[in-house]
Motif scaffolding. Structure first.
Motif, mmCIF file in Angstrom:
data_model
loop_
_atom_site.group_PDB
_atom_site.id
_atom_site.type_symbol
_atom_site.label_atom_id
_atom_site.label_comp_id
_atom_site.label_asym_id
_atom_site.label_seq_id
_atom_site.Cartn_x
_atom_site.Cartn_y
_atom_site.Cartn_z
ATOM 1 N N TYR A 167 0.836 -1.193 0.000
ATOM 2 C CA TYR A 167 0.000 0.000 0.000
ATOM 3 C C TYR A 167 0.880 1.256 0.000
ATOM 4 N N LEU A 168 1.859 1.282 0.879
ATOM 5 C CA LEU A 168 2.741 2.449 0.963
ATOM 6 C C LEU A 168 3.455 2.692 -0.366
ATOM 7 N N GLN A 169 3.984 1.628 -0.961
ATOM 8 C CA GLN A 169 4.692 1.758 -2.236
ATOM 9 C C GLN A 169 3.775 2.296 -3.330
ATOM 10 N N SER A 170 2.522 1.863 -3.340
ATOM 11 C CA SER A 170 1.606 2.273 -4.411
ATOM 12 C C SER A 170 0.962 3.639 -4.161
ATOM 13 N N HIS A 171 1.215 4.233 -2.987
ATOM 14 C CA HIS A 171 0.620 5.529 -2.667
ATOM 15 C C HIS A 171 1.665 6.617 -2.392
ATOM 16 N N GLY A 172 2.837 6.444 -2.990
ATOM 17 C CA GLY A 172 3.827 7.513 -2.962
ATOM 18 C C GLY A 172 4.722 7.591 -1.744
ATOM 19 N N TRP A 213 9.392 5.055 6.798
ATOM 20 C CA TRP A 213 8.899 5.502 5.501
ATOM 21 C C TRP A 213 8.536 6.979 5.587
ATOM 22 N N HIS A 214 8.674 7.693 4.462
ATOM 23 C CA HIS A 214 8.339 9.115 4.399
ATOM 24 C C HIS A 214 7.456 9.401 3.193
ATOM 25 N N LYS A 215 6.652 10.463 3.349
ATOM 26 C CA LYS A 215 5.850 10.932 2.231
ATOM 27 C C LYS A 215 5.677 12.442 2.363
ATOM 28 N N GLN A 216 5.873 13.125 1.240
ATOM 29 C CA GLN A 216 5.599 14.557 1.178
ATOM 30 C C GLN A 216 4.174 14.732 0.673
ATOM 31 N N ALA A 217 3.334 15.432 1.450
ATOM 32 C CA ALA A 217 1.942 15.662 1.075
ATOM 33 C C ALA A 217 1.625 17.143 1.232
ATOM 34 N N GLU A 218 0.404 17.512 0.874
ATOM 35 C CA GLU A 218 -0.013 18.916 0.975
ATOM 36 C C GLU A 218 0.146 19.460 2.388
#
Length: 178
Positions: free
Chosen positions: A22-27, A41-46
């Motif tokens: 899920y994480l890999q497929s959602h950026g 894990w990290h993600k840049q979002a709004e």
């Protein structure tokens, strides 16, 4: 109508590999290992940058709170509810209590009084069609429920197979008192 949610029971059935996919497929980007038990894990979002600690195994004593925290962080980063995210990971949920309406009845089996029925009910904040096979008296109650548009409730083991929800081992099937 509602479904009884015990998220610890759901979380115990979520595989770390499901979470990783899920994480890999959602950026989300895998950053680094954390000790021998997890990865960060990290993600840049709004709303800014988000960080998640993903357990590598379900055998950890804090697996449930870690996955609960992970799910809440994903929900925040994607502007979704906790239950919407949690529902993405449902593949198996034992002892689920549902309330809904019978919307479809298949032709009964020729050799005994039984058949497949479809119940529409809310599961984790979304209306879903759940298929199940009922026998004897339960099947008769389902027919009555369908004909008279009466709500039903029952307990069973919810599984998702090819994006279809199936209630296995249905029990305590009954028409709701109005």
């Amino acid at each position: 109508m509602k479904v009884t949610v015990q998220d610890a029971e759901i979380i115990k059935n979520i595989e770390p590999q499901q979470l990783k996919e899920y994480l890999q497929s959602h950026g989300w980007q895998e950053d680094r290992p954390f000790l021998d038990n997890a990865t960060i894990w990290h993600k840049q979002a709004e709303k800014g940058e988000f960080e998640i600690l993903l357990p590598n195994t379900k055998n950890l004593g804090d697996y449930v709170p870690r996955v609960r925290e992970l799910t809440q962080t994903i929900a925040s980063s994607e502007n979704l509810s906790y239950l919407e995210i949690l529902s993405e990971f449902i593949n198996n949920y034992p002892h689920l209590k549902i309330q809904g309406f019978v919307t479809q009845i298949a032709n009964p089996n020729a050799d005994k009084l039984s058949g497949e029925v479809t119940i529409v009910c809310p599961v984790f904040e979304k209306l879903r069609q759940i298929k199940t096979v009922l026998l004897d008296h339960d099947y008769i109650l389902a027919i009555k429920s369908y004909q008279e548009r009466l709500p039903v409730r029952c307990t069973g083991d919810l599984v998702k197979e090819n994006e279809i929800f199936i209630l296995k081992n249905p029990r305590e099937f009954q028409i709701e008192n109005i």
